[in-house]
Motif scaffolding. Structure first.
Motif, PDB file in Angstrom:
ATOM      1  N   SER A   1      -9.946  -7.691   4.386  1.00  0.00           N
ATOM      2  CA  SER A   1     -11.096  -7.805   5.534  1.00  0.00           C
ATOM      3  C   SER A   1     -10.680  -8.429   6.935  1.00  0.00           C
ATOM      4  N   THR A   2      -9.371  -8.772   6.715  1.00  0.00           N
ATOM      5  CA  THR A   2      -9.121  -9.602   7.999  1.00  0.00           C
ATOM      6  C   THR A   2      -7.662  -8.890   8.555  1.00  0.00           C
ATOM      7  N   PRO A   3      -7.267  -8.958   9.815  1.00  0.00           N
ATOM      8  CA  PRO A   3      -6.152  -8.476  10.440  1.00  0.00           C
ATOM      9  C   PRO A   3      -4.841  -9.358   9.657  1.00  0.00           C
ATOM     10  N   VAL A   4      -5.063 -10.563   9.137  1.00  0.00           N
ATOM     11  CA  VAL A   4      -4.006 -11.212   8.850  1.00  0.00           C
ATOM     12  C   VAL A   4      -3.497 -10.664   7.480  1.00  0.00           C
ATOM     13  N   LEU A   5      -4.580 -10.325   6.526  1.00  0.00           N
ATOM     14  CA  LEU A   5      -4.423  -9.694   5.379  1.00  0.00           C
ATOM     15  C   LEU A   5      -3.830  -8.496   5.311  1.00  0.00           C
ATOM     16  N   LEU A   6      -4.180  -7.670   6.417  1.00  0.00           N
ATOM     17  CA  LEU A   6      -3.843  -6.345   6.637  1.00  0.00           C
ATOM     18  C   LEU A   6      -2.475  -6.119   7.021  1.00  0.00           C
ATOM     19  N   GLN A   7      -2.106  -7.107   8.021  1.00  0.00           N
ATOM     20  CA  GLN A   7      -0.627  -7.200   8.196  1.00  0.00           C
ATOM     21  C   GLN A   7       0.196  -7.569   7.122  1.00  0.00           C
ATOM     22  N   ARG A   8      -0.195  -8.441   6.104  1.00  0.00           N
ATOM     23  CA  ARG A   8       0.621  -8.918   5.250  1.00  0.00           C
ATOM     24  C   ARG A   8       0.841  -7.537   4.180  1.00  0.00           C
ATOM     25  N   ILE A   9      -0.272  -6.865   3.666  1.00  0.00           N
ATOM     26  CA  ILE A   9       0.113  -5.775   2.788  1.00  0.00           C
ATOM     27  C   ILE A   9       0.761  -4.665   3.480  1.00  0.00           C
ATOM     28  N   LEU A  10       0.485  -4.290   4.451  1.00  0.00           N
ATOM     29  CA  LEU A  10       0.994  -3.042   5.251  1.00  0.00           C
ATOM     30  C   LEU A  10       2.483  -3.373   5.982  1.00  0.00           C
ATOM     31  N   VAL A  11       2.828  -4.564   6.497  1.00  0.00           N
ATOM     32  CA  VAL A  11       3.856  -4.812   7.020  1.00  0.00           C
ATOM     33  C   VAL A  11       4.928  -5.634   6.498  1.00  0.00           C
TER      34      VAL A  11
ATOM     35  N   TRP B   1       0.771  -1.286  -0.140  1.00  0.00           N
ATOM     36  CA  TRP B   1      -0.217  -0.007   0.088  1.00  0.00           C
ATOM     37  C   TRP B   1       0.881   1.198   0.055  1.00  0.00           C
ATOM     38  N   ALA B   2       0.542   2.464  -0.678  1.00  0.00           N
ATOM     39  CA  ALA B   2       1.099   3.465  -0.565  1.00  0.00           C
ATOM     40  C   ALA B   2      -0.073   4.702  -0.790  1.00  0.00           C
ATOM     41  N   SER B   3       0.613   5.854  -0.034  1.00  0.00           N
ATOM     42  CA  SER B   3      -0.365   6.911  -0.139  1.00  0.00           C
ATOM     43  C   SER B   3      -0.201   8.088  -1.272  1.00  0.00           C
TER      44      SER B   3
END
Length: 305
Positions: free
Chosen positions: A281-291, A241-243
């Motif tokens: 839609s899950t914390p696991v997916l968000l962690q993967r994409i952002l971190v 992800w990027a702004s």
């Protein structure tokens, strides 16, 4: 600090996980680092102090600085910013593929650079042979360093190069939803399908970034959701992800008057992070994409549990 660069930005509904990375930002400091004479626009100031304030507002810990076109091959502003930001930052440089010396790249690596950018979109370059030659030359230069090659191009250009990109031995990062345009989704359907298949192959990453470059449906740009969801379903381990801070304007609206400072867009990155959370839609997916994905791609240290 320039308050105009952060005043309109909201905090996201939920704080991003520790170690989250904004994978595409720029710095502009024309007084200290003059812009190239041959450029398509003149930006205002967006300095390191402004960048830090912006990322604090949205709760992001790490950044990837990308060399903007207004500085050409002169990466001095980028390297200065990397020095100021330290281990929380990595860089993507723009180089002369024909003349750069390996020692220069080694020095950049020591300063935090982890990739180079091929900006085919701004140059209007759509010739397949030319683009392929640049990709192969870039692969030879950055492969030994473990860097990525970042490509900004229209989705049709990416689709034409898909087989060639899949064969490269270096990661390739596709800017801004891989150049898709939502208002052309019917005519670009086949090209986007080629991008999805390319991402499935494993060596191509896509930046879920700058939806305003892919969509005309401000302020939420909801019509990019189908593209984001298709990519997440295909390979969530190949997305970042990027702004796109500080949100430069569009080449379509530029007059060529370099004495006129082009205003930055008033884009709310907090809202964009909320949108990402609705796609992942899950914390696991968000962690993967952002971190996790940016840490692997750009060589950040793992986040302590």
């Amino acid at each position: 600090m320039n308050q105009d660069l952060v005043a309109h930005v909201s905090a996201p509904s939920s704080r991003p996980p520790p170690g989250s990375c904004d994978c595409h930002v720029h710095v502009f400091d024309g007084a200290r680092f003059p812009f190239a004479a041959r450029r398509s626009y003149t930006p205002g100031d967006a300095r390191v102090v402004d960048l830090v304030a912006f990322e604090q507002r949205i709760g992001i810990d790490r950044v990837v600085l990308v060399q903007p076109s207004v500085y050409g091959f002169d990466n001095a502003a980028l390297l200065d910013a990397l020095g100021r930001l330290g281990e929380r930052a990595r860089g993507v440089a723009v180089i002369d593929l024909e003349t750069v010396a390996p020692a220069v790249l080694q020095a950049m690596h020591a300063q935090g650079v982890r990739g180079i950018r091929l900006n085919l979109e701004v140059s209007g370059q759509r010739n397949h042979g030319f683009a392929l030659k640049q990709l192969k030359r870039a692969e030879g230069l950055v492969g030994p360093l473990g860097w990525a090659v970042q490509v900004y191009a229209d989705v049709d250009v990416i689709a034409e190069l898909a087989v060639d990109i899949a064969a490269l031995k270096v990661p390739v990062v596709l800017d801004h939803f891989a150049g898709i345009k939502s208002h052309k989704k019917d005519e670009q359907k086949t090209a986007f399908a080629s991008v999805v298949e390319l991402v499935k192959r494993g060596n191509a990453y896509v930046k879920l970034s700058a939806p305003y470059r892919a969509s005309h449906s401000a302020p939420d740009f909801d019509d990019v959701a189908e593209f984001a969801m298709a990519l997440i379903q295909a390979r969530p381990d190949r997305l970042v992800w990027a702004s796109d801070w500080p949100h430069t304007g569009s080449s379509a609206s530029r007059t060529g008057n370099l004495d006129q400072v082009e205003p930055f867009r008033k884009t709310d990155a907090g809202r964009a992070l909320n949108q990402l959370a609705s796609w992942a839609s899950t914390p696991v997916l968000l962690q993967r994409i952002l971190v996790d994905n940016p840490a692997r791609l750009y060589g950040f240290d793992p986040v302590a549990a």
